[in-house]
Design an enzyme around this catalytic site. Structure first.
Site, mmCIF file in Angstrom:
data_model
loop_
_atom_site.group_PDB
_atom_site.id
_atom_site.type_symbol
_atom_site.label_atom_id
_atom_site.label_comp_id
_atom_site.label_asym_id
_atom_site.label_seq_id
_atom_site.Cartn_x
_atom_site.Cartn_y
_atom_site.Cartn_z
ATOM 1 N N GLY A 260 -0.650 -1.390 -7.144
ATOM 2 C CA GLY A 260 -0.590 -3.492 -6.253
ATOM 3 C C GLY A 260 -0.549 -3.453 -4.879
ATOM 4 O O GLY A 260 -0.519 -2.305 -3.756
ATOM 5 N N CYS B 260 0.280 -4.170 4.760
ATOM 6 C CA CYS B 260 0.324 -4.568 3.322
ATOM 7 C C CYS B 260 0.397 -6.038 3.772
ATOM 8 O O CYS B 260 1.207 -6.938 3.051
ATOM 9 C CB CYS B 260 1.975 -3.919 3.599
ATOM 10 S SG CYS B 260 2.205 -1.676 3.531
ATOM 11 N N ILE C 5 5.550 1.156 0.381
ATOM 12 C CA ILE C 5 5.516 1.571 -0.973
ATOM 13 C C ILE C 5 4.088 1.211 -1.721
ATOM 14 O O ILE C 5 4.409 -0.478 -1.860
ATOM 15 C CB ILE C 5 7.328 0.822 -1.626
ATOM 16 C CG1 ILE C 5 7.871 1.610 -1.242
ATOM 17 C CG2 ILE C 5 7.126 0.989 -3.028
ATOM 18 C CD1 ILE C 5 8.380 2.907 -0.911
#
Length: 221
Positions: free
Chosen positions: A74, A176, A146
């Site tokens: 993801g 991100c 993450i």
């Protein structure tokens, strides 16, 4: 029981090509899912590479000066390279709690605890996944990313913590998808940490992380 002794703890020296690591991680996850391999926590480094998550926006690939690899996790674009500690987590949530949100929260808490163990204060930021610290100007800056994928309730990918990477390499992407905040590192915070020291901090704090996965309460960093 947290099963910590049943998990392989692997540290790979040098630089591991991203596609090599991805293939091995996916094969290991498939084997864990059918019960033919042990769970794995794998610490390593990659050569410079940009990785694209399932939500990656091509407009955020600003200057592809390094190879761009699909990651299958993801999230959006991120950077991996020398000076960064990457941790891949192949863990079976069938026996550790089928709660992906809790798992991500627990991984964040583990990294925050490990950073604190080496003298770096970091934190979660509401609405922004990852690990954050205040840079030398007092601005919030991202020190750790993450990215998780779960297949058959076995986790893949994990975290990346900036110890001493070349921060200019992040300029090729919008890391991100967050353009309003910079990235930082232990080195940039003037708190240098080598890989062996940070690995030891991760090892020291891993038991609370694993125990938290079987607990309905979110862990406190």
């Amino acid at each position: 029981m947290d099963g910590i002794d049943d998990i392989e703890w692997r540290v790979t020296p040098g630089l591991t090509p991203y596609d090599t690591a991805l293939a091995e991680m996916e094969a290991r996850a498939a084997a864990v899912a059918v019960g033919t391999a042990r769970e794995l926590i794998w610490l390593l480094e990659h050569p410079p590479v940009y990785t694209a998550g399932t939500s990656a926006d091509p407009a955020e690939l600003v200057d592809p000066r390094f190879p761009v690899m699909p990651a299958g996790r993801g999230g959006r674009y991120t950077y991996h390279g020398p000076g960064q500690r990457v941790g891949y987590l192949v863990l079976d949530l069938n026996k550790r709690g089928r709660d992906v949100r809790c798992f991500v929260h627990a991984v964040e808490g583990w990294v925050i605890a490990a950073l604190r163990h080496v003298g770096i204060e970091s934190f979660r930021a509401p609405g922004r996944i990852g690990i954050w610290a205040h840079d030398l100007n007092g601005q919030e800056a991202k020190i750790g990313a993450i990215g998780i994928r779960v297949r058959r309730w076995v986790t893949l990918h994990g975290f990346a913590v900036n110890l001493a990477p070349d921060l200019s390499h992040f300029g090729g992407i919008v890391p991100c998808g967050i353009a309003d905040y910079p990235v930082t590192s232990a080195q940039a915070l003037q708190k240098p940490v080598d890989h062996a020291t940070f690995d030891a901090a991760l090892a020291f704090t891993r038991r609370p992380f694993l125990q938290s996965l079987s607990c309905p309460r979110e862990i406190e960093a």
